[in-house]
Scaffold this active site. Structure first.
Site, PDB file in Angstrom:
ATOM      1  N   GLU A 178       6.884  -8.484  -0.300  1.00  0.00           N
ATOM      2  CA  GLU A 178       6.559  -9.882  -0.556  1.00  0.00           C
ATOM      3  C   GLU A 178       7.806 -10.752  -0.647  1.00  0.00           C
ATOM      4  O   GLU A 178       7.692 -11.979  -0.644  1.00  0.00           O
ATOM      5  CB  GLU A 178       5.747  -9.993  -1.859  1.00  0.00           C
ATOM      6  CG  GLU A 178       4.415  -9.276  -1.776  1.00  0.00           C
ATOM      7  CD  GLU A 178       3.669  -9.253  -3.100  1.00  0.00           C
ATOM      8  OE1 GLU A 178       2.628  -9.905  -3.213  1.00  0.00           O
ATOM      9  OE2 GLU A 178       4.132  -8.571  -4.026  1.00  0.00           O
ATOM     10  N   GLU A 232      -0.819 -10.245 -11.020  1.00  0.00           N
ATOM     11  CA  GLU A 232       0.243 -10.580 -11.989  1.00  0.00           C
ATOM     12  C   GLU A 232       0.258 -12.030 -12.492  1.00  0.00           C
ATOM     13  O   GLU A 232       0.827 -12.321 -13.552  1.00  0.00           O
ATOM     14  CB  GLU A 232       1.625 -10.287 -11.368  1.00  0.00           C
ATOM     15  CG  GLU A 232       1.866  -8.817 -11.055  1.00  0.00           C
ATOM     16  CD  GLU A 232       1.273  -8.369  -9.727  1.00  0.00           C
ATOM     17  OE1 GLU A 232       0.923  -9.236  -8.891  1.00  0.00           O
ATOM     18  OE2 GLU A 232       1.138  -7.154  -9.528  1.00  0.00           O
ATOM     19  N   ASP A 282      -5.999 -11.307   2.269  1.00  0.00           N
ATOM     20  CA  ASP A 282      -7.302 -10.663   2.521  1.00  0.00           C
ATOM     21  C   ASP A 282      -8.353 -11.454   1.766  1.00  0.00           C
ATOM     22  O   ASP A 282      -8.022 -12.334   0.975  1.00  0.00           O
ATOM     23  CB  ASP A 282      -7.268  -9.202   2.044  1.00  0.00           C
ATOM     24  CG  ASP A 282      -6.975  -9.112   0.553  1.00  0.00           C
ATOM     25  OD1 ASP A 282      -5.794  -8.965   0.192  1.00  0.00           O
ATOM     26  OD2 ASP A 282      -7.905  -9.245  -0.270  1.00  0.00           O
ATOM     27  N   GLY A 299      -5.815 -11.896  -2.846  1.00  0.00           N
ATOM     28  CA  GLY A 299      -7.106 -11.927  -2.174  1.00  0.00           C
ATOM     29  C   GLY A 299      -7.658 -13.349  -2.261  1.00  0.00           C
ATOM     30  O   GLY A 299      -7.413 -14.065  -3.231  1.00  0.00           O
ATOM     31  N   VAL A 344      -8.954  -5.696  -5.749  1.00  0.00           N
ATOM     32  CA  VAL A 344     -10.370  -6.055  -5.760  1.00  0.00           C
ATOM     33  C   VAL A 344     -10.964  -6.038  -4.354  1.00  0.00           C
ATOM     34  O   VAL A 344     -10.434  -6.667  -3.439  1.00  0.00           O
ATOM     35  CB  VAL A 344     -10.536  -7.456  -6.401  1.00  0.00           C
ATOM     36  CG1 VAL A 344     -11.968  -7.955  -6.280  1.00  0.00           C
ATOM     37  CG2 VAL A 344     -10.092  -7.421  -7.865  1.00  0.00           C
TER      38      VAL A 344
HETATM   39  N1  ADE Z   1      -3.485  -8.961  -3.861  1.00  0.00           N
HETATM   40  C1  ADE Z   1      -3.773  -9.153  -2.554  1.00  0.00           C
HETATM   41  N2  ADE Z   1      -5.063  -8.890  -2.307  1.00  0.00           N
HETATM   42  C2  ADE Z   1      -5.598  -8.510  -3.483  1.00  0.00           C
HETATM   43  C3  ADE Z   1      -6.891  -8.100  -3.873  1.00  0.00           C
HETATM   44  N3  ADE Z   1      -7.892  -8.017  -2.984  1.00  0.00           N
HETATM   45  N4  ADE Z   1      -7.107  -7.774  -5.170  1.00  0.00           N
HETATM   46  C4  ADE Z   1      -6.081  -7.851  -6.065  1.00  0.00           C
HETATM   47  N5  ADE Z   1      -4.842  -8.227  -5.745  1.00  0.00           N
HETATM   48  C5  ADE Z   1      -4.606  -8.561  -4.473  1.00  0.00           C
END
Ligand code: ADE
Length: 251
Positions: free
Chosen positions: A17, A195, A218, A83, A169
């Protein structure tokens, strides 16, 4: 008398990242504290302390507290991926104005999501830093950023709600979090990660301005794991570096 310039703390959870940011820091001095490496130096001419927290709320909180208490940073910028929640697509960025820890639950004694130290369920970030980060991300995207092979054609920047908890998740869990947070967050949330809200808690407790920038890797759905890995591999560090470059140039 010359005023001493305090540094800005830059944090990410994982190396993918922030690798480009780390590699661009000038005048590096490395300080090891326990298992973490802190890099003091300058980024775009601004004094910074850069570090990777590792994944997790405790890791993020420990790192933020060290940046403030040991390195004296007077601002924290956290950058990474998340996400996507309501109305956001892969490739968009979310700058958090409100943060909630979706895995805090001490009912029946306290309301769900209640952060005891601050007597609140949701926590704010600093308005000025949010505006500065939004302007930086807008300038970055004005360069015509697109990754057609990933379906990223016209990425958007938005200020929004970030929810955090110690889990990656996927679809079923995402639905549960939407349901459990609907009373506290009537307009939903825009990014789900691990975080951000932990950094928000430390910075609110210690009264240090902060902002979290999250690129959507995502949709926290059935494809989340594959999309996450692809985005981490091809896009994450380019976004973080490009947007923070704009942010620090304006500093
Ligand atoms: N960081 C990136 N995608 C994530 C997800 N689906 N759940 C938790 N942290 C994430």
């Amino acid at each position: 008398m010359i005023a001493l310039l305090a540094a800005i703390g830059i944090m990410s959870a994982m190396d993918q990242e922030a690798a480009l940011i780390r590699d661009t820091i000038q005048e590096k001095e490395i300080v090891q504290v326990g298992c973490r490496e802190f890099i003091k130096g300058t980024f775009e001419g601004v004094p910074v302390v850069f570090t990777l927290s590792g994944v997790g709320k405790v890791s993020a909180a420990t790192t933020a507290a060290l940046l403030i208490a040991k390195f004296g940073v007077d601002e924290i910028v956290f950058t990474g991926v998340a996400g996507g929640g309501k109305g956001v697509e892969i490739g968009d960025v979310v700058i958090g104005h409100t943060y909630l820890q979706h895995d805090i639950d001490t009912r029946p004694f306290f309301p769900q999501f209640y952060v005891h130290s601050l007597s609140k369920q949701t926590l704010p970030a600093d308005q000025k830093l949010i505006a500065r980060m939004k302007a930086a991300a807008d300038r970055f995207f004005a360069n015509g950023i697109a990754f057609p092979s990933l379906g990223i054609l016209n990425p958007q920047v938005r200020e929004g709600v970030i929810v955090s908890g110690d889990q990656f998740v996927g679809a079923a869990h995402h639905e549960k979090i939407v349901d459990s947070t609907k009373d506290v967050l009537p307009n939903g949330f825009h990014a789900i990660e691990i975080e951000g809200a932990a950094v928000a808690q430390v910075c609110n407790e210690l009264e240090v301005p902060f902002v979290v920038l999250r690129a959507i890797s995502d949709k926290a759905n059935h494809e989340a794991a594959v999309d996450f890995l692809t985005f981490m591999d091809q896009v994450a560090s380019l976004y973080s570096h490009g947007i923070l470059k704009e942010y620090f140039q304006a500093n």
